[in-house]
Design an enzyme around this catalytic site. Structure first.
Site, PDB file in Angstrom:
ATOM      1  N   GLY A  97       0.820  -1.201   0.000  1.00 32.46           N
ATOM      2  CA  GLY A  97       0.000   0.000   0.000  1.00 32.46           C
ATOM      3  C   GLY A  97       0.852   1.248   0.000  1.00 32.46           C
ATOM      4  N   GLY A 119       0.693   5.622   1.368  1.00 32.30           N
ATOM      5  CA  GLY A 119      -0.042   6.607   2.140  1.00 32.30           C
ATOM      6  C   GLY A 119       0.765   7.850   2.411  1.00 32.30           C
ATOM      7  N   GLY A 120       0.377   8.557   3.485  1.00 30.99           N
ATOM      8  CA  GLY A 120       0.963   9.855   3.767  1.00 30.99           C
ATOM      9  C   GLY A 120       2.438   9.816   4.096  1.00 30.99           C
ATOM     10  N   MET A 121       2.924   8.715   4.699  1.00 32.89           N
ATOM     11  CA  MET A 121       4.328   8.647   5.076  1.00 32.89           C
ATOM     12  C   MET A 121       5.192   8.071   3.966  1.00 32.89           C
ATOM     13  SD  MET A 121       6.208   6.520   8.109  1.00 32.89           S
ATOM     14  CE  MET A 121       6.423   5.122   7.030  1.00 32.89           C
ATOM     15  N   GLY A 122       4.623   7.152   3.198  1.00 31.33           N
ATOM     16  CA  GLY A 122       5.410   6.498   2.168  1.00 31.33           C
ATOM     17  C   GLY A 122       4.727   5.233   1.710  1.00 31.33           C
ATOM     18  N   VAL A 127       4.505   0.829   1.667  1.00 23.69           N
ATOM     19  CA  VAL A 127       4.723  -0.369   2.466  1.00 23.69           C
ATOM     20  C   VAL A 127       4.848  -1.561   1.534  1.00 23.69           C
ATOM     21  CG1 VAL A 127       3.873  -1.815   4.340  1.00 23.69           C
ATOM     22  CG2 VAL A 127       3.357   0.629   4.317  1.00 23.69           C
ATOM     23  N   LYS A 162       8.441  -0.546   5.567  1.00 22.61           N
ATOM     24  CA  LYS A 162       7.858   0.766   5.313  1.00 22.61           C
ATOM     25  C   LYS A 162       8.971   1.706   4.875  1.00 22.61           C
ATOM     26  CE  LYS A 162       4.302  -0.178   8.664  1.00 22.61           C
ATOM     27  NZ  LYS A 162       3.214   0.379   9.475  1.00 22.61           N
ATOM     28  N   ASP A 178      -3.056   7.700  16.744  1.00 21.31           N
ATOM     29  CA  ASP A 178      -3.882   7.535  15.555  1.00 21.31           C
ATOM     30  C   ASP A 178      -4.496   6.139  15.517  1.00 21.31           C
ATOM     31  OD1 ASP A 178      -5.116   8.420  13.235  1.00 21.31           O
ATOM     32  OD2 ASP A 178      -3.494   7.746  11.940  1.00 21.31           O
TER      33      ASP A 178
END
Length: 730
Positions: free
Chosen positions: A27, A29-32, A34, A48, A142
């Site tokens: 996947g 997302g906002g951080m990077g 995976v 990640k 979160d």
């Protein structure tokens, strides 16, 4: 079980990071991104990889690695264990255990709300994970359905390791941005107040309400509408019909964080109130087993967006992009855990040992210690009444209805056949968490989570390298001939010097143990220095300080110290290590010193504002507020030191040569003697994982370093024969 998810690697994806071969992309997302990876031994792992623009941000990168170091210490039960972190070919990465199974969000999108038994199982499993995370000094920040995996061994909470790192990057680029997920953000997060473990309890309440109904308790709508409802609206618990659980969820959703139960309170009440029928299908039904006639899919969950299609059961999906990044969290220390196959037996052994164990005599409240309420002020001084009540750095152990410091007999006797309950309680016991308390004689009591001693499972002696002051010639304290030395406490080697000054003292490790601070005395006075763990790169940071201890902030970016003001009165300062900029926090005329910076940000120190040295608390983010007095018996006190999980402090009680080592709760309650002898004791400091306290015993001229468990047992000398060691930092 759901088949392996993910999509083939693209031309821009790496094929190897560090020692891990990447097989597919799970996947993004906002951080990077995976990836599903393989270790050299064939194990599957989740890798990640941080986005290049974040990896180029020095503030983010430094915090990312600091938080990853701490995340490695979080107990792995009910979480995805952090295995490694590093940088390779310009890529910053984090490797975690691979958990196969759908996320709670994915499961509900396919099958609808959970049954009562499954809701209770998720409630227990997630509460267990929060106990382990909070025990390690971490706040998730979160928690949401996509961050809870439904594995065959029970719910697992993921993405708790780097939220603060992402928070740093966001604060640099998006002023006023709130990091979190609408519908799960606690009111105090929105208001910019201090983030404590209570924010995770609030998110837990939202998550359980969602699991029972398929709807967020604050409805659905825009980011702004959801935030406004969390601040002002009452939650709608809808289909949450189990009365005890509904009441617990409603308490978890209190607007005031002080009114919420702690994670360990949640777990104890859930285990104490669980029924056989409620958990009978918790693990005996596969989470992803489709029903015979699938119900229509529920509405899109309120708050968190759906995870990318094709992600590996959502198990390691990064925070999704959108109005705000949704990262994981800050971190702390782990405790050993028992293998799941041994959990029920371990639990029975722990319970039996706890039932047989006599109460420790050291726990008695000595005569003369008043029975005062937390935060109550006694004595006189420059800080007026009333002093605000002290808030523990982390939730201290709750008191049970029977008035004792241990779980009710009904909890201890309850049948442990349901596997999830047995695993959950055994995990907490192994982590030194909610299932055991140290009850002191009389009415004084406090949580012993920091001590890590539960029943017969006394924590083993920590064979960790300690920093000490090593006297190279006699004369202390009138004449100082000292250097900082490293000493392996398993006595496999003699202390080895890491500094070369003629008078170096009071070392203090950074949270990640990569550096340390110390005081160097020269002809011009005392100076604050820093150095790498091996003594390299030593540099002066502050040119004029007092002679007492220093303390690092939880993120390792600042140091608290005392230095004289223009009138010659020592005041509390903090200095930013990166630029050497100092900030003064106090201005009163009282004598004070010995700062200790707790996991959630409060600084403990001694002050004679009441006429005698007592222990006080100050929030460096709110220096305008009056310090809170913790010790209340007007007996000389100094040398406070926070436990790694922030639930209690040790300190020196009594002036030289009659000092003893005492311990008390984070709110000042339950103060009692930990160590006392005919000799003077001082300078207590906790082991990294809790459970043990090192301290100095003997005359100033011939000190010896010793260690004792947090329950007062196992006291032993650890200084080598013929040496003069003091000022331990573990």
């Amino acid at each position: 079980m759901i088949a392996m998810a993910g999509r083939p690697l693209g031309p821009d994806d790496p094929v190897r990071v560090g020692a891990y071969r990447l097989e597919s992309k799970i996947g993004e997302g906002g951080m990077g991104a995976v990836y599903l990876g393989r270790a050299e031994d064939g194990r599957r792992v989740a890798v990640k990889v941080v986005r290049p623009e974040l990896a180029g941000d020095p503030a983010f990168l430094a915090r990312f690695h600091d938080e990853a170091v701490n995340a490695e210490r979080v107990a792995s039960f009910c979480t995805a264990k952090v295995l490694e972190h590093g940088e390779d070919l310009g890529l910053a990465y984090l490797v975690t255990e691979y958990i196969e199974g759908p996320s709670l969000l994915q499961h509900m999108n396919r099958q609808g709300p959970l049954t009562d038994g499954m809701v209770h199982g998720v409630a227990v499993g997630v509460a267990t994970a929060l106990v382990a995370i909070h025990r390690a000094g971490v706040v998730h920040r979160d928690l949401k359905p996509s961050n809870v995996l439904l594995s065959l061994t029970g719910p697992r909470v993921i993405d708790f390791g780097i939220a603060r790192a992402l928070d740093v990057a966001v604060s640099h680029t998006r002023t006023g941005q709130v990091v979190g997920t609408p519908g799960y953000i606690a009111p105090e997060q929105v208001a910019g107040q201090e983030v404590t473990p209570a924010v995770d309890v609030f998110a837990w309440g939202c998550l359980i309400a969602y699991a029972a109904s398929g709807h967020n308790p604050f409805g659905r709508g825009s980011f702004e509408i959801m935030i406004a409802r969390s601040l002002h609206a009452e939650p709608d618990l809808g289909a949450l019909t189990t009365a005890p659980l509904a009441g617990l969820v409603r308490r978890a959703l209190a607007k005031d964080p002080r009114s919420r139960p702690s994670a360990q309170d949640l777990l104890l009440e859930l285990v104490g109130g669980v029924s056989d029928s409620a958990v009978s299908t918790t693990l005996h039904q596969a989470w992803d087993e489709p029903p015979a006639e699938p119900p229509p899919p529920p509405p899109e969950p309120d708050g968190p967006p759906a995870e990318p299609k094709g992600s590996q059961a959502g198990s390691h999906a990064p925070p999704s992009s959108g109005a705000a990044p949704h990262p994981p969290t800050e971190v702390g220390r782990s405790e050993p855990t028992h293998p799941p196959t041994q959990a029920a037996g371990v639990l029975r052994q722990e319970q039996a040992a706890a039932d047989r164990a006599p109460q420790p005599g050291r726990g008695a409240r000595p005569q003369g210690v008043p029975q005062t309420e937390p935060g109550q002020r006694t004595g006189t001084g420059p800080w007026p009444n009333p002093v605000p009540q002290a808030t523990p750095d982390h939730h201290a152990g709750s008191r049970q209805p029977d008035g004792q410091g241990s779980p009710p007999a009904s909890v201890r006797r309850r049948r442990t056949a349901p596997l999830l309950v047995a695993l959950a309680v055994a995990a907490v016991v192994a982590a030194g968490g909610a299932a055991a308390y140290m009850a002191t004689r009389g009415s004084a009591k406090h949580s012993n989570t920091a001590g890590g001693t539960t029943g017969s499972a006394a924590p083993a002696f920590p064979h960790e390298t300690m920093l000490v002051r090593q006297d190279t010639a006699p004369g202390w304290p009138q004449k100082c001939h000292a250097r900082i030395a490293r000493y392996p406490t398993d006595a496999t080697a003699a202390p080895s010097a890491v500094t070369s000054g003629s008078c170096d003292m009071l070392p203090a490790y950074t949270p990640d143990m990569r550096r340390f601070s110390f005081i160097r005395r020269t002809g011009g006075g005392n100076q604050l220095w820093t150095a790498d763990a091996d003594g390299g790169n030593a540099a002066r940071l502050v040119g004029k300080v007092g002679g007492g201890r220093t303390a690092w902030s939880p993120d390792g970016g600042r140091i608290a110290y005392f230095a004289p003001d223009d009138a010659g009165v020592d005041q509390l300062f903090t200095v930013t290590v990166a630029d050497g900029k100092s900030t003064q926090l106090t201005t009163d005329r009282a004598r004070k010193g010995d700062p200790s910076w707790g996991p959630s940000g409060r600084i403990a120190f001694f002050s004679d504002a009441s006429g005698e040295n007592q222990i006080y608390l100050l929030d460096p983010q709110r220096p305008d507020q009056q310090p809170v007095r913790l010790t209340r018996d007007d007996v000389f006190a100094k040398d406070p030191a926070w436990s790694p999980d922030g639930t209690c402090l040790v300190f020196t009680r009594g002036a030289y040569p009659h000092g003893e080592i005492w311990i008390m709760g984070a709110d000042g309650s339950g103060a009692h003697r930990l160590v006392g002898s005919s000799e003077h004791e001082m300078d207590p400091v906790w082991a990294r994982a809790g459970g043990w306290v090192a301290y100095t015993r003997g005359p100033y001229a011939t000190p010896v370093v010793r260690a004792v468990r947090a329950d007062g047992s196992g006291d032993r000398r650890i200084s080598p024969p013929g040496s003069s060691l003091a000022h331990p930092s573990w």
